[in-house]
Enzyme design. Structure first.
Site, PDB file in Angstrom:
ATOM      1  N   HIS A  47       0.837  -1.207   0.000  1.00  0.00           N
ATOM      2  CA  HIS A  47       0.000   0.000   0.000  1.00  0.00           C
ATOM      3  C   HIS A  47       0.873   1.259   0.000  1.00  0.00           C
ATOM      4  O   HIS A  47       0.609   2.206  -0.739  1.00  0.00           O
ATOM      5  CB  HIS A  47      -0.927  -0.033   1.219  1.00  0.00           C
ATOM      6  CG  HIS A  47      -1.914   1.075   1.274  1.00  0.00           C
ATOM      7  ND1 HIS A  47      -1.837   2.081   2.210  1.00  0.00           N
ATOM      8  CD2 HIS A  47      -3.011   1.342   0.520  1.00  0.00           C
ATOM      9  CE1 HIS A  47      -2.856   2.913   2.027  1.00  0.00           C
ATOM     10  NE2 HIS A  47      -3.584   2.487   1.008  1.00  0.00           N
ATOM     11  N   ASP A  89      -6.222   1.871  -1.912  1.00  0.00           N
ATOM     12  CA  ASP A  89      -6.891   1.549  -0.648  1.00  0.00           C
ATOM     13  C   ASP A  89      -7.714   0.267  -0.763  1.00  0.00           C
ATOM     14  O   ASP A  89      -7.705  -0.572   0.145  1.00  0.00           O
ATOM     15  CB  ASP A  89      -7.780   2.709  -0.200  1.00  0.00           C
ATOM     16  CG  ASP A  89      -6.992   3.935   0.249  1.00  0.00           C
ATOM     17  OD1 ASP A  89      -5.745   3.877   0.291  1.00  0.00           O
ATOM     18  OD2 ASP A  89      -7.633   4.957   0.553  1.00  0.00           O
TER      19      ASP A  89
END
Length: 121
Positions: A47, A89
């Site tokens: 991420h 996300d």
């Protein structure tokens, strides 16, 4: 933004982003270094790398819209940055779900000084 990301995490995993993912391992939360401690921490590393590939965007404050269709996260059309942040996300939230079985409370509030070295994305 962190608000939408937190909601995605809660909806996907049933866990609140804070405290469960806000300072987990070496990469979940602000910053990151060292070797990811487990699969969940690796989700955060990936991420971070995803956000790193968005130099023209500001992922933490930038808001975006998403919805759920048959249980799946669908990023709604927005600006280029909003779309890319949402996809980063979404991938992390799904990754957290896939790795719930190996989530370990020993890595919650993990001290930064135990995270050594640099990993390249």
């Amino acid at each position: 933004s962190l608000l939408e990301f937190g909601m995605m995490i809660l909806e996907e995993t049933g866990k609140l982003a804070v405290p469960f993912y806000s300072s987990y391992g070496c990469y979940c939360g602000w910053g990151g270094k060292g070797t990811p401690k487990d699969a969940t921490d690796r989700c955060c590393f990936v991420h971070d790398c995803c956000y790193g590939n968005l130099p023209d965007c500001t992922p933490k404050p930038d808001r975006y819209k998403y919805k759920r269709v048959n249980g799946a996260i669908v990023c709604e059309q927005g600006t280029s940055c909003e779309n890319r942040i949402c996809e980063c996300d979404k991938a992390a939230a799904i990754c957290f779900t896939k790795n719930l079985n190996t989530y370990s409370k020993i890595y919650m509030l993990y001290p930064d000084f135990l995270c050594k070295g640099e990993l390249k994305c």
